[in-house]
Design a protein around this motif. Sequence first.
Motif, PDB file in Angstrom:
ATOM      1  N   ASP A 179      37.369  40.036  41.541  1.00 62.75           N
ATOM      2  CA  ASP A 179      38.183  40.879  40.665  1.00 62.75           C
ATOM      3  C   ASP A 179      37.314  41.763  39.790  1.00 62.75           C
ATOM      4  O   ASP A 179      37.653  42.922  39.516  1.00 62.75           O
ATOM      5  N   HIS A 192      37.935  45.572  40.142  1.00 62.96           N
ATOM      6  CA  HIS A 192      38.816  46.128  39.105  1.00 62.96           C
ATOM      7  C   HIS A 192      38.234  46.027  37.693  1.00 62.96           C
ATOM      8  O   HIS A 192      38.185  47.014  36.964  1.00 62.96           O
ATOM      9  N   VAL A 228      42.308  40.771  30.266  1.00 60.38           N
ATOM     10  CA  VAL A 228      42.997  41.284  31.454  1.00 60.38           C
ATOM     11  C   VAL A 228      42.650  40.435  32.673  1.00 60.38           C
ATOM     12  O   VAL A 228      43.536  40.092  33.482  1.00 60.38           O
ATOM     13  N   GLU A 285      47.634  47.425  31.576  1.00 57.78           N
ATOM     14  CA  GLU A 285      46.971  46.452  32.441  1.00 57.78           C
ATOM     15  C   GLU A 285      47.726  45.125  32.463  1.00 57.78           C
ATOM     16  O   GLU A 285      47.873  44.487  33.521  1.00 57.78           O
ATOM     17  N   LEU A 286      48.208  44.678  31.313  1.00 59.25           N
ATOM     18  CA  LEU A 286      48.915  43.403  31.233  1.00 59.25           C
ATOM     19  C   LEU A 286      50.291  43.482  31.894  1.00 59.25           C
ATOM     20  O   LEU A 286      50.737  42.523  32.526  1.00 59.25           O
ATOM     21  N   GLU A 290      50.946  45.412  34.441  1.00 55.98           N
ATOM     22  CA  GLU A 290      50.652  45.421  35.871  1.00 55.98           C
ATOM     23  C   GLU A 290      50.397  44.005  36.388  1.00 55.98           C
ATOM     24  O   GLU A 290      50.682  43.697  37.552  1.00 55.98           O
ATOM     25  N   ALA A 291      49.884  43.138  35.518  1.00 57.58           N
ATOM     26  CA  ALA A 291      49.627  41.751  35.904  1.00 57.58           C
ATOM     27  C   ALA A 291      50.893  40.912  35.917  1.00 57.58           C
ATOM     28  O   ALA A 291      50.844  39.740  36.329  1.00 57.58           O
ATOM     29  N   ALA A 299      44.657  37.320  32.508  1.00 53.20           N
ATOM     30  CA  ALA A 299      46.055  37.579  32.865  1.00 53.20           C
ATOM     31  C   ALA A 299      46.221  37.630  34.377  1.00 53.20           C
ATOM     32  O   ALA A 299      47.169  37.052  34.942  1.00 53.20           O
ATOM     33  N   ARG A 300      45.317  38.300  35.050  1.00 55.58           N
ATOM     34  CA  ARG A 300      45.424  38.457  36.507  1.00 55.58           C
ATOM     35  C   ARG A 300      45.212  37.130  37.231  1.00 55.58           C
ATOM     36  O   ARG A 300      45.914  36.816  38.196  1.00 55.58           O
ATOM     37  N   GLN A 301      44.276  36.315  36.742  1.00 59.56           N
ATOM     38  CA  GLN A 301      44.048  35.019  37.372  1.00 59.56           C
ATOM     39  C   GLN A 301      45.198  34.045  37.115  1.00 59.56           C
ATOM     40  O   GLN A 301      45.611  33.306  38.019  1.00 59.56           O
ATOM     41  N   ALA A 344      48.332  34.829  36.498  1.00 58.02           N
ATOM     42  CA  ALA A 344      49.486  35.287  37.267  1.00 58.02           C
ATOM     43  C   ALA A 344      49.367  34.866  38.727  1.00 58.02           C
ATOM     44  O   ALA A 344      50.369  34.514  39.371  1.00 58.02           O
ATOM     45  N   ALA A 345      48.158  34.889  39.266  1.00 60.33           N
ATOM     46  CA  ALA A 345      47.947  34.502  40.659  1.00 60.33           C
ATOM     47  C   ALA A 345      48.067  32.998  40.868  1.00 60.33           C
ATOM     48  O   ALA A 345      48.184  32.543  42.007  1.00 60.33           O
TER      49      ALA A 345
END
Length: 441
Positions: free
Chosen positions: A31, A35, A141, A63-64, A66-67, A144-146, A148-149
């Motif tokens: 990531d 990104h 960010v 960004e948040l 989008e996550a 947040a992405r991790q 969410a995944a």
Amino acid sequence: MKRSIALLLAVLPLHLVQAADAELANAVTKDYRGHLGALFDHFHRNPELSLMETKTAARLAAELREAGFVVTEGVGGTGVVAIMKNGPGPLVMMRADMDGLPVLEKSGLPNASTVTGKDREGNLWPVTHACGHDVHMTSLVGTARQMAARRGQWSGTLMLIGQPAEERVAGANAMMKDHVWERFGRPDYALAFHVVSDVEAGKITVSEGSPYSGSDTVEILVHGVGAHGASPHRGKDPVMLGSQIVVALQTIISREREPHEAAVITVGSFHAGTKANIISDSAKLQLTVRSENAQTRAALLDAIRRVAVNTARANGVAENQLPEVKVMDEATPPTINDAALTRRLKLAWTDKLGAQIFDQNYQRSGMGAEDFPFFTTKPYIPSVYFGVGGTSRQVLDAAANGGAPVPSHHSPIFKIEPEPAVRTGVEATVTAMMALMKKPA
């Protein structure tokens, strides 16, 4: 404590620990290179001053969203609150500060900031992220992405906060005054970290005590009687009186406080007069006062008033012209980690990231302050504030062996290693959140 960690690791299947470490590390690395690296570069090139973080907040909010988070902007001014509800469980908050500093960057980096910005008073300044807040936002960010995944692996509510004006110790208090807990929920646990330039990149630090001191700003207005510089006997010289106060203030630390007690009084500003041959009728002193508990803070502030007023009395100043001592609003309590929560997270970090994740040689230096405690003090919320390394081992070793010193925070040549710092920030934060919001079996 060490024995407990060792026993825990002894019963964990080694291949499971290594697999968990590798999966998260690989995902964060991927990531960053796809990104987060570009996002860090954007934040570093485009800093904004405290309370003016409009573009920064907008990018962080985007960004948040989008996550997959529900995002509210404009909290406490430019603050951002992002919520992800994922079933029953605790509400866990993670905060990242957003503001830059009025410093001209001289790091020599290819992405060095060249921007200028106006503060709230209309003054134009060069601006840079000379304290690592770009790392904090980028890691938020990434977290947040991790998270969410990994929704299938945790349960609870995640709250991510982009906080303005940490450098002016104003943003957290502003968000609290905007009823952030009433509007979005009061966290069961609160987390934050700061990148640290004198800690090895890829490692973290954490303590059960106070990682940051409390801070107060004090102003002393010294009244005098103006006169000609050639006739000092016809006036009351506030410069001389102020100088005596400056010296006497240091005896509060050296002669009134217990030698092992952490406390600092620094006079950072002394202004008086307009011309060499004029004795002014006033002088103004500005102090920063640092402490690590409420009792020490009260004792220091009381002693400052006593020293200022009675030094004036000793010099024959009239009772109606004694110095005015004012404790300013720019203040913050000490940051104190919850001991039980700290031990819990140490076990989680040791389990998932390995004992080598901790920088065992780090020794806290100085009495820096943070406004994070406004989130965690009234009402009390168990919290942990940890450090993330930002400088390569080679640079640290070179400095220790007589080479160039590692630039301090707020320095115009401040710089860190962004990739290992951001990656470690994400991995440590995700690990902590997964431990606190573990999904029931």
